[in-house]
Design an enzyme around this catalytic site. Structure first.
Site, PDB file in Angstrom:
ATOM      1  N   HIS A 205      40.459  42.069  33.935  1.00 37.04           N
ATOM      2  CA  HIS A 205      41.596  42.838  34.466  1.00 37.04           C
ATOM      3  C   HIS A 205      41.048  44.079  35.172  1.00 37.04           C
ATOM      4  O   HIS A 205      40.026  44.630  34.761  1.00 37.04           O
ATOM      5  CB  HIS A 205      42.531  43.241  33.322  1.00 37.04           C
ATOM      6  CG  HIS A 205      43.834  43.794  33.796  1.00 37.04           C
ATOM      7  ND1 HIS A 205      43.968  45.088  34.229  1.00 37.04           N
ATOM      8  CD2 HIS A 205      45.051  43.223  33.931  1.00 37.04           C
ATOM      9  CE1 HIS A 205      45.226  45.291  34.605  1.00 37.04           C
ATOM     10  NE2 HIS A 205      45.901  44.182  34.438  1.00 37.04           N
TER      11      HIS A 205
ATOM     12  N   GLU B  13      45.667  39.819  41.581  1.00 40.77           N
ATOM     13  CA  GLU B  13      46.358  41.073  41.272  1.00 40.77           C
ATOM     14  C   GLU B  13      45.673  42.225  42.015  1.00 40.77           C
ATOM     15  O   GLU B  13      44.635  42.715  41.576  1.00 40.77           O
ATOM     16  CB  GLU B  13      46.354  41.292  39.753  1.00 40.77           C
ATOM     17  CG  GLU B  13      47.325  42.358  39.312  1.00 40.77           C
ATOM     18  CD  GLU B  13      47.551  42.382  37.806  1.00 40.77           C
ATOM     19  OE1 GLU B  13      48.143  41.431  37.275  1.00 40.77           O
ATOM     20  OE2 GLU B  13      47.136  43.349  37.169  1.00 40.77           O
TER      21      GLU B  13
END
Ligand code: G3P
Length: 219
Positions: free
Chosen positions: A89, A138
């Site tokens: 992430h 993302e």
């Protein structure tokens, strides 16, 4: 499919994380849309004991049993019932690609599913040979955005990302700033199987209502 990332928001920590997971479960059962709470390691076992949903955690480290103070061990995630793990992430990236490769492999060795994040198409293409269970596109600059989302700002990139992931049959998840039915509809239209969302749900004063709103995009 919706991954709800609890991050380390106060509203997604401790007792409030358990309560939020119960809301996710109610909506998942009523809607038949798969919803995955992605929780802090420290809350995982308590939440697993209180929900029928598959519970994921936000990171593990590329280690085995041994002297690794403060790291997160894949084996122990499996032991307490965690089903899957976010890797790479933008808020918790690996220092180097070899560590990411090892973490992904270690997860699969111990039966954990993986979702690996890519912040652009270059990074996404490097992830394809790792065969994670999901790849998420993302863009970090849109994470937590109150004005834009990946669907409004990067529609062409979602389409291109899908073209890559589809060739190797890895489901695409998109995230960053998702907050409306239109965001969900566009993401799915451009090829995503689902979304990763955090602030719009976790920081909402009415998380159930917000989640029900996003669910409409899957109908
Ligand atoms: O993992 C998903 C998350 O980073 C997206 O955050 O707040 O933009 O929905 P947010």
């Amino acid at each position: 499919m919706i991954f709800v990332n609890f991050k380390t928001y106060e509203q997604g920590s401790g007792r409030r994380a358990v309560d939020l997971s119960k809301i996710l479960q109610e909506v998942a059962v009523d809607s038949n849309v798969k919803i995955v709470p992605v929780v802090q390691v420290i809350d995982a076992e308590t939440i697993i004991d209180s929900t029928i949903l598959d519970v994921w955690i936000q990171h593990v480290d590329p280690i085995s049993y041994g002297a690794h103070t403060g790291w997160v061990l894949p084996e122990e995630a499996t032991r307490v019932g965690v089903k899957g793990v976010f890797l790479n992430h933008s808020e918790h990236k690996f220092e180097d690609f070899s560590a990411l490769i090892k973490a992904n492999a270690r997860c699969h060795e111990v039966g954990l599913k993986t979702l690996i994040f890519a912040e652009d198409l270059d990074e996404l293409q490097k992830l394809l040979p790792l065969k994670p269970n999901f790849i998420s596109y993302e863009p970090p600059e849109l994470v937590g955005s109150e004005e834009e989302s990946v669907a409004t700002a990067k529609p062409e990139v979602i389409k291109d990302a899908f073209n890559f992931t589809n060739q190797v049959n890895i489901p695409l998840i998109v995230g960053a700033g998702i907050k409306s039915v239109a965001d969900v509809e566009k993401s799915l239209e451009y090829g995503a199987l689902g979304i990763a969302v955090s602030s719009a749900i976790v920081k909402s004063n009415e998380p159930k209502e917000k989640l029900l709103e996003l669910i409409e995009g899957f109908e």
